[in-house]
Design a protein around this motif. Structure first.
Motif, PDB file in Angstrom:
ATOM      1  N   ALA A 146       9.189  10.280  20.910  1.00  0.00           N
ATOM      2  CA  ALA A 146       8.901   9.782  19.561  1.00  0.00           C
ATOM      3  C   ALA A 146       7.701   8.842  19.638  1.00  0.00           C
ATOM      4  CB  ALA A 146      10.108   9.039  19.003  1.00  0.00           C
ATOM      5  N   VAL A 147       6.680   9.122  18.852  1.00  0.00           N
ATOM      6  CA  VAL A 147       5.472   8.293  18.923  1.00  0.00           C
ATOM      7  C   VAL A 147       4.966   7.949  17.526  1.00  0.00           C
ATOM      8  CG1 VAL A 147       4.257  10.416  19.577  1.00  0.00           C
ATOM      9  CG2 VAL A 147       3.038   8.269  19.703  1.00  0.00           C
ATOM     10  N   PHE A 148       4.657   6.667  17.342  1.00  0.00           N
ATOM     11  CA  PHE A 148       4.100   6.191  16.068  1.00  0.00           C
ATOM     12  C   PHE A 148       2.591   6.111  16.236  1.00  0.00           C
ATOM     13  CE2 PHE A 148       2.540   2.980  13.155  1.00  0.00           C
ATOM     14  CZ  PHE A 148       3.103   3.403  11.951  1.00  0.00           C
ATOM     15  N   GLY A 149       1.899   6.928  15.457  1.00  0.00           N
ATOM     16  CA  GLY A 149       0.431   7.052  15.568  1.00  0.00           C
ATOM     17  C   GLY A 149       0.105   8.505  15.329  1.00  0.00           C
ATOM     18  N   PRO A 150      -0.979   8.796  14.610  1.00  0.00           N
ATOM     19  CA  PRO A 150      -1.282  10.177  14.250  1.00  0.00           C
ATOM     20  C   PRO A 150      -1.713  11.028  15.448  1.00  0.00           C
ATOM     21  CG  PRO A 150      -3.092   8.752  13.623  1.00  0.00           C
ATOM     22  CD  PRO A 150      -1.979   7.855  14.083  1.00  0.00           C
ATOM     23  N   ASN A 151      -1.601  12.346  15.267  1.00  0.00           N
ATOM     24  CA  ASN A 151      -2.117  13.259  16.299  1.00  0.00           C
ATOM     25  C   ASN A 151      -3.642  13.316  16.229  1.00  0.00           C
ATOM     26  OD1 ASN A 151      -2.581  14.822  14.039  1.00  0.00           O
ATOM     27  ND2 ASN A 151      -0.798  16.125  14.364  1.00  0.00           N
ATOM     28  N   LYS A 152      -4.219  14.096  17.149  1.00  0.00           N
ATOM     29  CA  LYS A 152      -5.676  14.154  17.272  1.00  0.00           C
ATOM     30  C   LYS A 152      -6.333  14.603  15.964  1.00  0.00           C
ATOM     31  CE  LYS A 152      -9.109  15.980  20.425  1.00  0.00           C
ATOM     32  NZ  LYS A 152      -9.349  16.703  21.663  1.00  0.00           N
ATOM     33  N   ALA A 191      -1.199   0.953   5.463  1.00  0.00           N
ATOM     34  CA  ALA A 191      -0.015   1.619   4.933  1.00  0.00           C
ATOM     35  C   ALA A 191       0.632   2.407   6.056  1.00  0.00           C
ATOM     36  CB  ALA A 191      -0.412   2.552   3.795  1.00  0.00           C
ATOM     37  N   ILE A 192       1.952   2.569   5.986  1.00  0.00           N
ATOM     38  CA  ILE A 192       2.622   3.394   6.992  1.00  0.00           C
ATOM     39  C   ILE A 192       3.087   4.676   6.327  1.00  0.00           C
ATOM     40  CG2 ILE A 192       3.317   1.522   8.541  1.00  0.00           C
ATOM     41  CD1 ILE A 192       6.126   1.691   7.227  1.00  0.00           C
ATOM     42  N   THR A 193       3.041   5.760   7.118  1.00  0.00           N
ATOM     43  CA  THR A 193       3.410   7.055   6.544  1.00  0.00           C
ATOM     44  C   THR A 193       4.133   7.926   7.567  1.00  0.00           C
ATOM     45  OG1 THR A 193       2.551   9.037   5.464  1.00  0.00           O
ATOM     46  CG2 THR A 193       1.120   8.024   7.092  1.00  0.00           C
ATOM     47  N   ASP A 194       4.978   8.810   7.033  1.00  0.00           N
ATOM     48  CA  ASP A 194       5.624   9.821   7.870  1.00  0.00           C
ATOM     49  C   ASP A 194       5.025  11.197   7.581  1.00  0.00           C
ATOM     50  OD1 ASP A 194       6.631  10.409   5.380  1.00  0.00           O
ATOM     51  OD2 ASP A 194       8.735  10.162   5.923  1.00  0.00           O
ATOM     52  N   GLY A 195       3.904  11.195   6.894  1.00  0.00           N
ATOM     53  CA  GLY A 195       3.239  12.449   6.563  1.00  0.00           C
ATOM     54  C   GLY A 195       3.649  12.993   5.204  1.00  0.00           C
ATOM     55  N   GLU A 196       4.708  12.401   4.630  1.00  0.00           N
ATOM     56  CA  GLU A 196       5.193  12.847   3.309  1.00  0.00           C
ATOM     57  C   GLU A 196       5.121  11.686   2.321  1.00  0.00           C
ATOM     58  OE1 GLU A 196       6.411  15.988   2.822  1.00  0.00           O
ATOM     59  OE2 GLU A 196       6.194  16.519   4.940  1.00  0.00           O
ATOM     60  N   THR A 197       5.681  10.552   2.757  1.00  0.00           N
ATOM     61  CA  THR A 197       5.747   9.346   1.934  1.00  0.00           C
ATOM     62  C   THR A 197       4.782   8.338   2.547  1.00  0.00           C
ATOM     63  OG1 THR A 197       8.070   9.785   1.545  1.00  0.00           O
ATOM     64  CG2 THR A 197       7.352   7.517   1.176  1.00  0.00           C
ATOM     65  N   ASP A 246       0.286  16.778  10.230  1.00  0.00           N
ATOM     66  CA  ASP A 246       1.543  16.024  10.128  1.00  0.00           C
ATOM     67  C   ASP A 246       1.262  14.598  10.623  1.00  0.00           C
ATOM     68  OD1 ASP A 246       4.133  15.193  10.036  1.00  0.00           O
ATOM     69  OD2 ASP A 246       4.842  16.513  11.635  1.00  0.00           O
ATOM     70  N   TYR A 247       0.867  13.718   9.720  1.00  0.00           N
ATOM     71  CA  TYR A 247       0.346  12.384  10.072  1.00  0.00           C
ATOM     72  C   TYR A 247       1.480  11.364  10.041  1.00  0.00           C
ATOM     73  CZ  TYR A 247      -3.270   8.687  10.015  1.00  0.00           C
ATOM     74  OH  TYR A 247      -4.099   7.626  10.318  1.00  0.00           O
ATOM     75  N   ARG A 248       1.812  10.813  11.201  1.00  0.00           N
ATOM     76  CA  ARG A 248       2.880   9.797  11.243  1.00  0.00           C
ATOM     77  C   ARG A 248       2.332   8.548  11.914  1.00  0.00           C
ATOM     78  NH1 ARG A 248       7.742  13.658  13.611  1.00  0.00           N
ATOM     79  NH2 ARG A 248       6.856  15.578  12.803  1.00  0.00           N
ATOM     80  N   GLY A 249       1.962   7.588  11.102  1.00  0.00           N
ATOM     81  CA  GLY A 249       1.376   6.370  11.658  1.00  0.00           C
ATOM     82  C   GLY A 249       0.819   5.502  10.554  1.00  0.00           C
ATOM     83  N   LEU A 296       9.020   2.006  11.823  1.00  0.00           N
ATOM     84  CA  LEU A 296       8.241   2.906  12.681  1.00  0.00           C
ATOM     85  C   LEU A 296       9.058   4.150  13.041  1.00  0.00           C
ATOM     86  CD1 LEU A 296       6.404   0.343  15.018  1.00  0.00           C
ATOM     87  CD2 LEU A 296       5.814   1.111  12.722  1.00  0.00           C
ATOM     88  N   ILE A 297      10.340   3.938  13.307  1.00  0.00           N
ATOM     89  CA  ILE A 297      11.192   5.089  13.646  1.00  0.00           C
ATOM     90  C   ILE A 297      11.350   6.004  12.437  1.00  0.00           C
ATOM     91  CG2 ILE A 297      13.604   5.710  14.192  1.00  0.00           C
ATOM     92  CD1 ILE A 297      13.444   3.584  16.358  1.00  0.00           C
ATOM     93  N   ALA A 298      11.507   5.400  11.252  1.00  0.00           N
ATOM     94  CA  ALA A 298      11.609   6.228  10.030  1.00  0.00           C
ATOM     95  C   ALA A 298      10.369   7.107   9.889  1.00  0.00           C
ATOM     96  CB  ALA A 298      11.777   5.342   8.802  1.00  0.00           C
ATOM     97  N   CYS A 299       9.206   6.575  10.260  1.00  0.00           N
ATOM     98  CA  CYS A 299       7.974   7.377  10.192  1.00  0.00           C
ATOM     99  C   CYS A 299       8.022   8.518  11.203  1.00  0.00           C
ATOM    100  CB  CYS A 299       6.736   6.520  10.449  1.00  0.00           C
ATOM    101  SG  CYS A 299       6.384   5.397   9.088  1.00  0.00           S
ATOM    102  N   THR A 300       8.442   8.220  12.427  1.00  0.00           N
ATOM    103  CA  THR A 300       8.446   9.291  13.445  1.00  0.00           C
ATOM    104  C   THR A 300       9.490  10.358  13.109  1.00  0.00           C
ATOM    105  OG1 THR A 300      10.059   8.245  14.924  1.00  0.00           O
ATOM    106  CG2 THR A 300       7.747   7.656  15.253  1.00  0.00           C
ATOM    107  N   GLN A 301      10.543   9.979  12.380  1.00  0.00           N
ATOM    108  CA  GLN A 301      11.598  10.950  12.039  1.00  0.00           C
ATOM    109  C   GLN A 301      11.409  11.559  10.650  1.00  0.00           C
ATOM    110  OE1 GLN A 301      15.219   8.685  12.649  1.00  0.00           O
ATOM    111  NE2 GLN A 301      15.163   9.075  14.853  1.00  0.00           N
ATOM    112  N   LYS A 302      10.311  11.264  10.021  1.00  0.00           N
ATOM    113  CA  LYS A 302      10.005  11.757   8.673  1.00  0.00           C
ATOM    114  C   LYS A 302      11.098  11.368   7.672  1.00  0.00           C
ATOM    115  CE  LYS A 302       7.286  15.405   8.254  1.00  0.00           C
ATOM    116  NZ  LYS A 302       5.970  14.752   8.376  1.00  0.00           N
ATOM    117  N   GLN A 303      11.521  10.110   7.735  1.00  0.00           N
ATOM    118  CA  GLN A 303      12.581   9.624   6.845  1.00  0.00           C
ATOM    119  C   GLN A 303      12.164   8.363   6.106  1.00  0.00           C
ATOM    120  OE1 GLN A 303      16.328   9.616   8.986  1.00  0.00           O
ATOM    121  NE2 GLN A 303      16.412  11.736   8.256  1.00  0.00           N
TER     122      GLN A 303
END
Ligand code: AMP
Ligand code: GLY
Length: 421
Positions: free
Chosen positions: A90-96, A194-200, A260-263, A306-313
């Motif tokens: 599980a990682v907080f921070g966007p992919n490449k 802002a923090i995001t899970d890619g959806e919210t 899928d941006y989580r960070g 941060l965990i909510a972001c990595t789990q898309k929640q």
């Protein structure tokens, strides 16, 4: 829970410090960390470079780490998240792909245009002569930027066309091949992280950095000489507008592009004299030193967000809670910074600053022969909380004054501008 923070600056010390305030977090590892993370209770430095993805994945398994939080943009732009996710970490921070928001100004600009996000007009060039012809046509003031990551050194705000054309030559000479020439925006800057899970996407409280080295915002650009939060220039109404006109459209277009941006999405904004926000730049990570004032005011446990972001929640999370009052951070820098400076100066007085109620976040420090010494340009970020900005300013400066090292300097006007709002 055990968490690994990647990076070695003041931002990473602050993230580690905030995580350790949570009842859920027992241990934080930092890699490579600094003198501050080395001496904080329940925090340990690992000796791995931020781009040693394999070593980092091995440490995650060895130490039973549940979450990796990536501080700096460089490992994100190199794909640390992609690598760790492939290893089910599980990682907080966007992919490449997501990190291009920061690593390519032209890519970010194109995204802003597609998302209809208010921003400065700009044109991208791979040819110096064409860039200069465009500068002549548009006239000054005008802004010239290197397209890629340049550690704050790739942006020239030119007041004359001569200066702008010289900037084109200088950037090309330094090896930057793609340049962005941009409309100059007047106004006051603000940072919205802002923090995001890619959806919210949910904004943190707004802050303001002081990028210039000198008082009254004069002199060279630096990584940031001080910050305060919340920044009153970003009123609740303006924050609403930033949410709907900037943050939500950004996530919508990232999603549309299959990213899928989580960070963190960090919007560097210029607020025009009439109060209209325009995006100057996006960063794909927490700001430094914005983090040093935003996270100390956070009341919700950071790991939960941060965990909510990595789990898309993130949508299922209750509203983010904040402490009342304000925070001010003053950066103590090495003499000479942002140009050449000496390292290895012995630092004293941190205990006294802490005894006065300030929190001293380390940025460029190291332990040598059992002594805390300077090891970077920005050495410490001293943060104080207060009932309001005036109170926080009154608390932070005596704490700063009790710290010393040879050549230390700092701006005495951090957050003063905000008192006029
Ligand atoms: P950037 O790395 O793009 O944020 O640029 C660094 C700094 O240059 C910003 O924080 C601003 O102070 C300034 N800057 C960048 N773009 C513009 C612009 N279009 N108009 C005015 N100032 C700018
Ligand atoms: N404080 C500016 C940055 O983090 O980019």
């Amino acid at each position: 829970m055990k968490v690994l923070v990647v990076g070695n600056g003041g931002r990473e010390h602050t993230i580690a410090w905030t995580l350790l305030k949570s009842p859920n977090v027992e241990t934080v590892y930092c890699t490579p960390g600094n003198g501050g993370t080395a001496t904080m209770a329940n925090c340990f430095n690992l000796n791995l470079a931020v781009d040693d993805f394999q070593g980092i994945a091995q440490s995650v398994a060895e130490y039973n780490i549940s979450l990796v939080v990536v501080g700096p943009e460089i490992p994100l732009s190199l794909g640390i998240t992609d690598y760790l996710q492939e290893h089910n970490i599980a990682v907080f921070g966007p992919n490449k792909a997501g990190a291009q928001l920061e690593s390519s100004k032209s890519w970010a600009k194109e995204l802003m245009i597609q998302a209809r996000i208010p921003t400065a007009k700009s044109v991208t060039f791979n040819n110096g002569d064409l860039a200069k012809a465009h500068i002549e046509q548009e006239d000054a003031p005008i802004v010239v930027k290197a397209d890629t990551l340049a550690a704050g050194k790739g942006v020239i705000v030119a007041m004359t066309t001569e200066e702008a054309k010289a900037a084109v030559d200088s950037l090309l000479e330094q090896g930057f091949t793609t340049l962005v020439v941009e409309e100059f925006l007047a106004g006051e800057e603000a940072s919205v992280l802002a923090i995001t899970d890619g959806e919210t996407i949910r904004p943190l409280i707004p802050s303001q950095d002081h990028k210039r080295v000198g008082e009254g915002d004069r002199g060279k650009n630096t990584g940031g000489m001080g910050t305060y939060a919340p920044a009153p220039i970003v009123t609740p109404e303006l924050m609403e507008q930033i949410q709907t006109e900037v943050l939500e459209p950004t996530i919508a277009v990232l999603k549309q592009r299959g990213i899928d941006y989580r960070g963190v999405v960090y919007a560097g904004l210029m607020i025009s004299p009439t109060g209209e926000p325009k995006v100057l730049e996006f960063n794909c990570r927490f700001g430094d030193p914005e983090t040093q004032v935003v996270l100390p005011l956070l009341d919700t446990p950071l790991d939960e967000l941060l965990i909510a972001c990595t789990q898309k929640q993130l949508a299922q999370q209750p509203p983010i809670k904040w402490k009342t009052g304000s925070a001010v951070c003053v950066v103590a820098a090495s003499g000479g910074y942002p140009d050449a400076y000496e390292k290895g100066k012995v630092i004293s007085g941190i205990e006294s600053a802490t005894a006065q109620g300030a929190v001293v976040f380390h940025a460029g420090t190291a332990f040598k022969d059992n002594q805390l010494v300077t090891s970077g340009g920005r050495v410490l970020g001293i943060t104080a909380l207060g009932n309001n900005l005036k109170d926080a300013i009154a608390k932070v400066y005596p704490a700063v004054e009790s710290i010393s090292f040879e050549g230390m300097y700092y701006r005495r006007d951090i957050a003063h501008k905000a008192l006029n709002h």
